[in-house]
Design a protein around this motif. Structure first.
Motif, short mmCIF file in Angstrom:
data_model
loop_
_atom_site.label_atom_id
_atom_site.label_comp_id
_atom_site.label_asym_id
_atom_site.label_seq_id
_atom_site.Cartn_x
_atom_site.Cartn_y
_atom_site.Cartn_z
N ASP A 110 0.83 -1.21 0.00
CA ASP A 110 0.00 0.00 0.00
C ASP A 110 0.87 1.26 0.00
N GLU A 111 0.29 2.35 -0.46
CA GLU A 111 0.92 3.66 -0.30
C GLU A 111 0.60 4.14 1.12
N GLN A 112 1.35 3.64 2.07
CA GLN A 112 0.99 3.81 3.48
C GLN A 112 1.04 5.27 3.93
N ILE A 113 2.02 6.01 3.47
CA ILE A 113 2.12 7.43 3.85
C ILE A 113 0.90 8.19 3.33
N LYS A 114 0.50 7.87 2.10
CA LYS A 114 -0.68 8.53 1.52
C LYS A 114 -1.93 8.19 2.34
N ILE A 115 -2.07 6.93 2.71
CA ILE A 115 -3.24 6.52 3.50
C ILE A 115 -3.27 7.26 4.83
N LEU A 116 -2.13 7.29 5.52
CA LEU A 116 -2.09 7.96 6.82
C LEU A 116 -2.30 9.46 6.68
N SER A 117 -1.63 10.05 5.70
CA SER A 117 -1.69 11.51 5.56
C SER A 117 -3.10 12.01 5.27
N ASP A 118 -3.93 11.17 4.68
CA ASP A 118 -5.32 11.57 4.44
C ASP A 118 -6.07 11.81 5.74
N TYR A 119 -5.54 11.26 6.85
CA TYR A 119 -6.19 11.42 8.14
C TYR A 119 -5.49 12.44 9.04
N VAL A 120 -4.38 13.02 8.55
CA VAL A 120 -3.64 13.97 9.37
C VAL A 120 -4.30 15.34 9.30
N ILE A 121 -4.58 15.92 10.46
CA ILE A 121 -5.21 17.24 10.53
C ILE A 121 -4.15 18.31 10.28
N PRO A 122 -4.34 19.16 9.28
CA PRO A 122 -3.29 20.12 8.91
C PRO A 122 -3.20 21.34 9.82
N ARG A 123 -2.99 21.08 11.12
CA ARG A 123 -2.76 22.19 12.05
C ARG A 123 -1.62 21.84 12.98
N PHE A 124 -1.88 21.62 14.25
CA PHE A 124 -0.82 21.33 15.21
C PHE A 124 -0.84 19.83 15.52
N VAL A 125 0.21 19.14 15.06
CA VAL A 125 0.28 17.69 15.16
C VAL A 125 1.43 17.28 16.07
N GLY A 126 1.13 16.50 17.10
CA GLY A 126 2.15 15.97 17.97
C GLY A 126 2.56 14.58 17.51
N VAL A 127 3.85 14.35 17.36
CA VAL A 127 4.33 13.05 16.92
C VAL A 127 5.11 12.38 18.05
#
Length: 358
Positions: free
Chosen positions: A79-96
């Protein structure tokens, strides 16, 4: 999903204006989901959005049969795993997660270029640092098993066994006692080996007058124990006894200092002052302690650099040591639980100097 713990995470995220948290540490994910997965090199992320939306991104190689109470997004190696995950990433303040590999983080940042990324795992690390009642029960039991194992180790040291052989005996002992294995690779260090704080067991055998450092811990219902005792073989010199007595006093003085609101750096200082005043300061080469729980080294330590305060429910080690290169090594370690009026020592194995005889 542990809803009570999740609620605390969400409350802290809102306090800190964090829109999303991406966790990959297996211990932190277990803390919230009660599910262990060790993904190796594969992507494995628990996504928590501040509105309460939680998704668990898991490779199909790690089947989950039980209901975790969270939506699972299954991933395949192709799978294009980064693409799948990034579709769910909120484009503001993200804690990793502090452990999120650059091979995943950088592509995510490149795709979601309008988000601000920070290390956000401090939120769950701080929650894990304060143990709840169930965790305390499990850690007390783990330390109790460690006490029993240490007694068996002391008795076995009377035989002519190598460090490696003693390590194998300890593995069998933990299994017999009902523990689920080592919490870390044990250290059994004879003589000059004891002057190396992180010695790896070898084929060395004891000689008369050797100090014997035994640093060991087990797991019980996922929670770790950790204890160190130092013995002497057949005899102890006056100078080595002085070293032992100094380390013991440092251990006791540090424990006396523990109470809610006390700076962790002050506890380190209490131990370090004793050793420095005795003239051994240069031979105390590590911090006084570390936090412990689901991992042997949870986030947090007892050191001169940590000016955070003790909080009720913290569990950490107190383990001063003196290591004279080519000479004696001594470490004495206890686990302590911070209570409302001070602290409770979780292990009960004696700390007075003991001499091993055949």
């Amino acid at each position: 999903m542990n809803e009570k713990r999740l609620e605390k995470v969400l409350e802290k995220m809102k306090e800190d204006n964090l829109d999303q948290l991406l966790l990959c540490d297996p211990s932190s994910i277990f803390y919230l989901t009660n599910k262990w997965i060790y993904p190796g090199e594969r992507m494995h992320i628990l996504s928590i959005v501040s509105n309460g939306d939680v998704k668990f991104f898991v490779n199909k190689l790690f089947p989950i049969e039980e209901d975790l109470g969270v939506e699972i997004v299954w991933l395949d190696d192709t799978d294009e795993q980064i693409k799948i995950l990034s579709d769910y990433v909120i484009p503001r303040f993200v804690g990793v997660d502090k452990d999120l590999s650059a091979k995943f983080l950088i592509p995510i940042m490149n795709v979601v270029d309008d988000a601000d990324f920070i290390v956000g795992s401090y939120i769950i690390d701080n929650l894990r640092a304060i143990k709840d009642e169930d965790e305390i029960v499990n850690m007390k039991k783990s330390s109790s098993l460690n006490d029993k194992a240490m007694e068996k180790m002391k008795d076995k040291l009377s035989l002519d066994l190598s460090e490696k052989e003693m390590g194998r005996f300890l593995a069998d002992t933990y299994e017999e006692l009902g523990a689920s294995g080592f919490s870390f690779d044990p250290i059994i260090a004879y003589g000059k080996n004891a002057s190396n704080p992180h010695h790896e067991n070898d084929d060395s055998k004891k000689e008369i007058g050797d100090s014997i450092v035994v640093d060991m811990g087990c797991r019980y219902l996922d929670y770790c124990s950790d204890m160190t005792r130092t013995f002497f073989y057949k005899e102890v010199s006056d100078e080595d006894k002085k070293v032992y007595d100094t380390v013991l006093l440092a251990n006791l003085k540090a424990i006396e200092k523990i109470k809610p609101g006390e700076l962790l750096s002050n506890i380190d200082k209490a131990a370090r002052d004793v050793i420095e005043e005795a003239g051994y300061g240069e031979y105390f080469t590590h911090r006084t302690g570390h936090f412990i729980g689901l991992e042997t080294h949870d986030k947090g330590d007892v050191s001169s650099a940590n000016h955070n305060i003790c909080e009720v429910g913290n569990i950490f080690s107190i383990e001063p040591g003196i290591y004279i290169p080519g000479g004696v090594g001594v470490r004495i370690e206890d686990l302590v639980l911070v209570t409302e009026d001070g602290c409770e020592i979780l292990n009960s194995y004696p700390k007075e100097l003991q001499i091993i005889n055949n």
